[in-house]
Motif scaffolding. Sequence first.
Motif, short mmCIF file in Angstrom:
data_model
loop_
_atom_site.label_atom_id
_atom_site.label_comp_id
_atom_site.label_asym_id
_atom_site.label_seq_id
_atom_site.Cartn_x
_atom_site.Cartn_y
_atom_site.Cartn_z
N ALA A 1 25.12 -8.54 2.78
CA ALA A 1 25.71 -8.15 1.49
C ALA A 1 24.76 -7.29 0.66
O ALA A 1 25.20 -6.49 -0.15
N GLY A 2 23.46 -7.44 0.88
CA GLY A 2 22.48 -6.65 0.15
C GLY A 2 22.22 -5.27 0.75
O GLY A 2 21.40 -4.52 0.23
N LEU A 3 22.92 -4.94 1.82
CA LEU A 3 22.74 -3.65 2.49
C LEU A 3 24.04 -2.86 2.40
O LEU A 3 25.03 -3.21 3.05
N PRO A 4 24.08 -1.80 1.59
CA PRO A 4 25.35 -1.07 1.41
C PRO A 4 25.90 -0.45 2.69
O PRO A 4 27.10 -0.23 2.80
N GLN A 5 25.05 -0.21 3.68
CA GLN A 5 25.51 0.41 4.93
C GLN A 5 25.92 -0.63 5.98
O GLN A 5 26.25 -0.29 7.11
N ALA A 6 25.91 -1.92 5.62
CA ALA A 6 26.20 -2.99 6.58
C ALA A 6 27.67 -3.40 6.55
O ALA A 6 28.30 -3.47 5.50
N GLY B 1 29.84 -11.48 15.04
CA GLY B 1 29.75 -12.90 15.35
C GLY B 1 29.90 -13.75 14.11
O GLY B 1 30.22 -13.27 13.02
N GLU B 2 29.68 -15.03 14.27
CA GLU B 2 29.71 -15.99 13.16
C GLU B 2 28.32 -16.01 12.55
O GLU B 2 27.45 -16.75 12.99
N ILE B 3 28.12 -15.19 11.53
CA ILE B 3 26.77 -14.92 11.06
C ILE B 3 26.24 -15.97 10.09
O ILE B 3 25.05 -16.02 9.86
N GLY B 4 27.08 -16.79 9.50
CA GLY B 4 26.62 -17.83 8.60
C GLY B 4 26.26 -17.29 7.22
O GLY B 4 26.14 -16.09 7.02
N PRO B 5 26.07 -18.19 6.25
CA PRO B 5 25.87 -17.77 4.87
C PRO B 5 24.57 -17.01 4.61
O PRO B 5 24.54 -16.09 3.78
N ASP B 6 23.48 -17.37 5.28
CA ASP B 6 22.20 -16.69 5.03
C ASP B 6 22.22 -15.25 5.53
O ASP B 6 21.78 -14.34 4.83
N LEU B 7 22.74 -15.05 6.72
CA LEU B 7 22.83 -13.70 7.27
C LEU B 7 23.91 -12.90 6.52
O LEU B 7 23.77 -11.69 6.34
N GLU B 8 24.94 -13.57 6.08
CA GLU B 8 25.98 -12.93 5.26
C GLU B 8 25.36 -12.39 3.96
O GLU B 8 25.64 -11.26 3.55
N ALA B 9 24.50 -13.18 3.33
CA ALA B 9 23.83 -12.75 2.10
C ALA B 9 22.92 -11.56 2.38
O ALA B 9 22.85 -10.62 1.58
N TYR B 10 22.22 -11.59 3.50
CA TYR B 10 21.36 -10.47 3.90
C TYR B 10 22.20 -9.21 4.04
O TYR B 10 21.85 -8.15 3.49
#
Length: 117
Positions: free
Chosen positions: A99-104, A88-97
């Motif tokens: 980005a911190g998870l290598p398996q995401a 979906g359109e996850i937005g910048p905050d969820l995108e940053a979250y």
Amino acid sequence: MTIFLRARGKVQVENELEFRALAFALQALAAGESGTRTYRWFSEGSGTYAVLEEYADAAAALAHNQRAAGLLARLSDTVDITEIELYGEIGPDLEAYAAGLPQASVYRELLAPPATA
């Protein structure tokens, strides 16, 4: 816009009971959240589990993660998360979250057909 999440992980036999208790506690917590539309756990029977989550929007997904932070931290001690997919359109905050998870991985919705030549 709706946000979907699917995560999979492997639980060792010695952690199975604690993992299941935490999974049900997370499910119960999510049931009381107005922005959470779906929160369901599944198992293939060999210690491999998957969770499917659906949120009204990115703010609802982030709010769930904040409310569930303690349970999620305890859950991470019982399971090796091998894959997380956000749709979906996850937005910048969820995108940053994510980005911190290598398996995401993040999958954005196709909103328009390709232009024709």
